[in-house]
Write a protein that holds these residues in place. Sequence first.
Motif, PDB file in Angstrom:
ATOM      1  N   GLY A 335      -3.339   8.388 -16.547  1.00 13.56           N
ATOM      2  CA  GLY A 335      -2.877   9.615 -17.438  1.00 13.56           C
ATOM      3  C   GLY A 335      -3.643   9.820 -18.527  1.00 13.56           C
ATOM      4  N   TYR A 336      -2.930  10.262 -19.529  1.00  9.43           N
ATOM      5  CA  TYR A 336      -3.838  10.847 -20.742  1.00  9.43           C
ATOM      6  C   TYR A 336      -3.539   9.905 -21.708  1.00  9.43           C
ATOM      7  N   ASN A 337      -3.337   8.544 -21.484  1.00 12.70           N
ATOM      8  CA  ASN A 337      -3.152   7.506 -22.380  1.00 12.70           C
ATOM      9  C   ASN A 337      -4.748   6.887 -22.582  1.00 12.70           C
ATOM     10  N   GLU A 338      -5.309   7.322 -23.692  1.00  7.83           N
ATOM     11  CA  GLU A 338      -6.934   6.940 -24.205  1.00  7.83           C
ATOM     12  C   GLU A 338      -6.834   5.517 -24.095  1.00  7.83           C
ATOM     13  N   LEU A 339      -6.182   4.758 -24.621  1.00  6.94           N
ATOM     14  CA  LEU A 339      -6.217   3.334 -24.684  1.00  6.94           C
ATOM     15  C   LEU A 339      -6.237   2.672 -23.274  1.00  6.94           C
ATOM     16  N   ALA A 340      -5.556   3.204 -22.443  1.00  6.24           N
ATOM     17  CA  ALA A 340      -5.327   2.774 -21.170  1.00  6.24           C
ATOM     18  C   ALA A 340      -6.703   3.281 -20.288  1.00  6.24           C
ATOM     19  N   ILE A 341      -7.034   4.356 -20.656  1.00  3.51           N
ATOM     20  CA  ILE A 341      -8.316   4.806 -19.827  1.00  3.51           C
ATOM     21  C   ILE A 341      -9.389   4.150 -20.231  1.00  3.51           C
ATOM     22  N   ASN A 342      -9.476   3.729 -21.464  1.00  2.00           N
ATOM     23  CA  ASN A 342     -10.726   2.831 -21.970  1.00  2.00           C
ATOM     24  C   ASN A 342     -10.820   1.328 -21.357  1.00  2.00           C
ATOM     25  N   GLN A 343      -9.776   1.138 -20.855  1.00  2.00           N
ATOM     26  CA  GLN A 343      -9.590  -0.448 -20.350  1.00  2.00           C
ATOM     27  C   GLN A 343      -9.075  -0.518 -18.765  1.00  2.00           C
ATOM     28  N   SER A 344      -9.617   0.467 -18.156  1.00  2.00           N
ATOM     29  CA  SER A 344      -9.150   0.575 -16.708  1.00  2.00           C
ATOM     30  C   SER A 344     -10.058   0.591 -15.894  1.00  2.00           C
ATOM     31  N   PHE A 345     -10.138   0.341 -14.666  1.00  2.00           N
ATOM     32  CA  PHE A 345     -11.285   0.194 -13.490  1.00  2.00           C
ATOM     33  C   PHE A 345     -10.565   0.684 -12.272  1.00  2.00           C
ATOM     34  N   ALA A 346     -11.174   1.480 -11.502  1.00  2.00           N
ATOM     35  CA  ALA A 346     -10.758   2.086 -10.252  1.00  2.00           C
ATOM     36  C   ALA A 346     -11.495   1.166  -9.215  1.00  2.00           C
ATOM     37  N   ILE A 347     -10.547   0.444  -8.276  1.00  2.00           N
ATOM     38  CA  ILE A 347     -10.960  -0.661  -7.224  1.00  2.00           C
ATOM     39  C   ILE A 347     -10.074  -0.384  -6.170  1.00  2.00           C
ATOM     40  N   ALA A 348     -10.827  -0.198  -5.027  1.00  2.00           N
ATOM     41  CA  ALA A 348     -10.189  -0.125  -3.568  1.00  2.00           C
ATOM     42  C   ALA A 348      -9.186  -1.224  -3.350  1.00  2.00           C
ATOM     43  N   GLY A 349      -7.969  -1.197  -3.339  1.00  2.00           N
ATOM     44  CA  GLY A 349      -7.000  -2.281  -3.240  1.00  2.00           C
ATOM     45  C   GLY A 349      -6.090  -2.027  -2.099  1.00  2.00           C
ATOM     46  N   ASP A 350      -6.367  -1.061  -1.335  1.00  2.00           N
ATOM     47  CA  ASP A 350      -5.592  -0.540  -0.035  1.00  2.00           C
ATOM     48  C   ASP A 350      -6.488  -1.571   0.993  1.00  2.00           C
ATOM     49  N   ALA A 351      -5.666  -1.682   1.919  1.00  2.00           N
ATOM     50  CA  ALA A 351      -6.463  -2.565   3.141  1.00  2.00           C
ATOM     51  C   ALA A 351      -7.371  -3.587   3.004  1.00  2.00           C
ATOM     52  N   VAL A 352      -6.885  -4.621   2.053  1.00  2.00           N
ATOM     53  CA  VAL A 352      -7.547  -5.821   1.685  1.00  2.00           C
ATOM     54  C   VAL A 352      -7.129  -6.705   2.835  1.00  2.00           C
ATOM     55  N   TYR A 353      -7.967  -7.546   3.424  1.00  2.00           N
ATOM     56  CA  TYR A 353      -7.701  -8.534   4.584  1.00  2.00           C
ATOM     57  C   TYR A 353      -7.358  -9.716   3.763  1.00  2.00           C
ATOM     58  N   SER A 354      -6.021 -10.342   4.252  1.00  2.00           N
ATOM     59  CA  SER A 354      -5.822 -11.779   3.521  1.00  2.00           C
ATOM     60  C   SER A 354      -5.629 -12.766   4.719  1.00  2.00           C
ATOM     61  N   ASP A 355      -6.178 -13.800   4.605  1.00  2.00           N
ATOM     62  CA  ASP A 355      -6.120 -14.998   5.535  1.00  2.00           C
ATOM     63  C   ASP A 355      -4.699 -15.728   5.292  1.00  2.00           C
ATOM     64  N   SER A 356      -4.000 -15.314   4.375  1.00  2.00           N
ATOM     65  CA  SER A 356      -2.801 -16.080   4.123  1.00  2.00           C
ATOM     66  C   SER A 356      -1.581 -15.400   4.858  1.00  2.00           C
ATOM     67  N   SER A 357      -1.799 -13.944   4.824  1.00  2.00           N
ATOM     68  CA  SER A 357      -0.639 -13.100   5.596  1.00  2.00           C
ATOM     69  C   SER A 357      -1.017 -12.822   6.970  1.00  2.00           C
ATOM     70  N   ASN A 358      -2.574 -13.019   7.212  1.00  2.00           N
ATOM     71  CA  ASN A 358      -3.280 -12.363   8.575  1.00  2.00           C
ATOM     72  C   ASN A 358      -2.871 -10.917   8.616  1.00  2.00           C
ATOM     73  N   ASN A 359      -2.751 -10.195   7.426  1.00  2.00           N
ATOM     74  CA  ASN A 359      -2.540  -9.035   7.241  1.00  2.00           C
ATOM     75  C   ASN A 359      -3.251  -8.075   6.356  1.00  2.00           C
ATOM     76  N   PHE A 360      -3.195  -6.701   6.674  1.00  2.00           N
ATOM     77  CA  PHE A 360      -4.221  -6.156   5.365  1.00  2.00           C
ATOM     78  C   PHE A 360      -3.111  -5.659   4.317  1.00  2.00           C
ATOM     79  N   GLU A 361      -3.466  -5.947   3.162  1.00  2.00           N
ATOM     80  CA  GLU A 361      -2.521  -5.992   2.059  1.00  2.00           C
ATOM     81  C   GLU A 361      -2.766  -4.654   1.226  1.00  2.00           C
TER      82      GLU A 361
END
Length: 437
Positions: A335-361
């Motif tokens: 959002g418009y929280n400057e402190l959070a903006i300056n410490q955040s990165f955008a990373i694709a975390g949908d559809a990450v395959y896991s050997d532990s669950s044998n699913n896409f997490e």
Amino acid sequence: MNKVILTVLLIVFSFKGFASDPNVEQARESLDTIKELTPWPWEEPVTPIFDSYLAADFDQYQGREKSIYMIEELLMHKWGQSITEFIVLAELLYTFQTEEYQEENRLAFEKAIAELDVFRLAINELLLPYVPSYKLKQKKLAKRFDGEGVVVGVFDLFDPVRLQQQREQYPNIEAEIQFGDPITFLHGNTVIDIILDIAPKATIVPVSTESKTYNEAMEYLRNREDISVINMSRAFHITDDQLDPEFANHLSNILQTKIFTKSMGNTGTDLEGVNTDVRKSRGLPPLGSFFTYDLELIKAFLAQNHGQPGEKNLMFAINLQPFSNEVSLTATVPGYNELAINQSFAIAGDAVYSDSSNNFESGSSFAAPQLAAISVLLLDAAQHYGYSKTEATQRVVKALRKSARRTGLGSHYTGLGYIDAHKALNRVRQSKKHEHH
């Protein structure tokens, strides 16, 4: 009874090794058996998956277009999770029957469960080649460095049986450190999968805790001087509806010497609780996640810790959709929280395959360990180029921040932007003289 269970386990295990084409007819029969034997009282999510699979025309597309069709249109990466959730609930419902009934029908029930699970595995195997891999520009970095000698604390919850399997595969995973009596959960095992997928030689320290022993776990991580990176895909600690002061003190101290990566959350809102545009455009309300309280805790800690030593060593991961062109429908954004903006990165975390669950997490829980793993590889590089541990931490955080690529979605959605591990590596190895210029 033991022979029956063993037979079913052998069926599942053998198919995990040799998943065949998805057999809808057999899976439907299995589903009907499960629904009859539980008995299942509601609509279930599995029949629509069968229908979608049969109606799909996979041959109309090739390459990237096929990936987009399978993921963005069919949402196939969510099918395995839906089937798993159905199976877990069906197994629970089955235990509500009398012991005589359970014993009489056990063979048929467990065979049906195993066969439905075979369908799930086959679907996931079919999809796997079409899911985008980590979009971190890390290939050159990962080719040269593997994280050997860098110690990562994973603050999470684990399934001990799966953790033992992981430890047999990776001798660089230490025994689990438990505080209190934490619940068993595969979540942390998947986090470990992701870190070691990117930084295979990193030393992993699994740390689990229940809520009342949170601060003991934090104190342990604080005092382990060999730990350089900590990943927390859990909420901050709350006491009396506020950020726990002892937890905040531990975290503030940790940040003076270590990198701390944290999932931003999965509420579908910004830190103020305002619904994201991607949800509004689809007519979706905020998720109302159980963990919405974490938003206030994040804001409180950022405000308290502003200007303190190591402030920037706390880095948040914002969850993106698989092709990184939009935030996830469940993503919490700064959002418009400057402190959070300056410490955040955008990373694709949908559809990450896991050997532990044998699913896409899916979730920011699985974006944060990607950030942790890239930090590990960069620390490995910094130490290779002769920087001390303290210097290495400072250089890595600065390099990640300075090399982040802005997105077209705006900083209030994606913070500093995308990770660019290759550019970050170039910044890490720059001479101090060059840096002063």
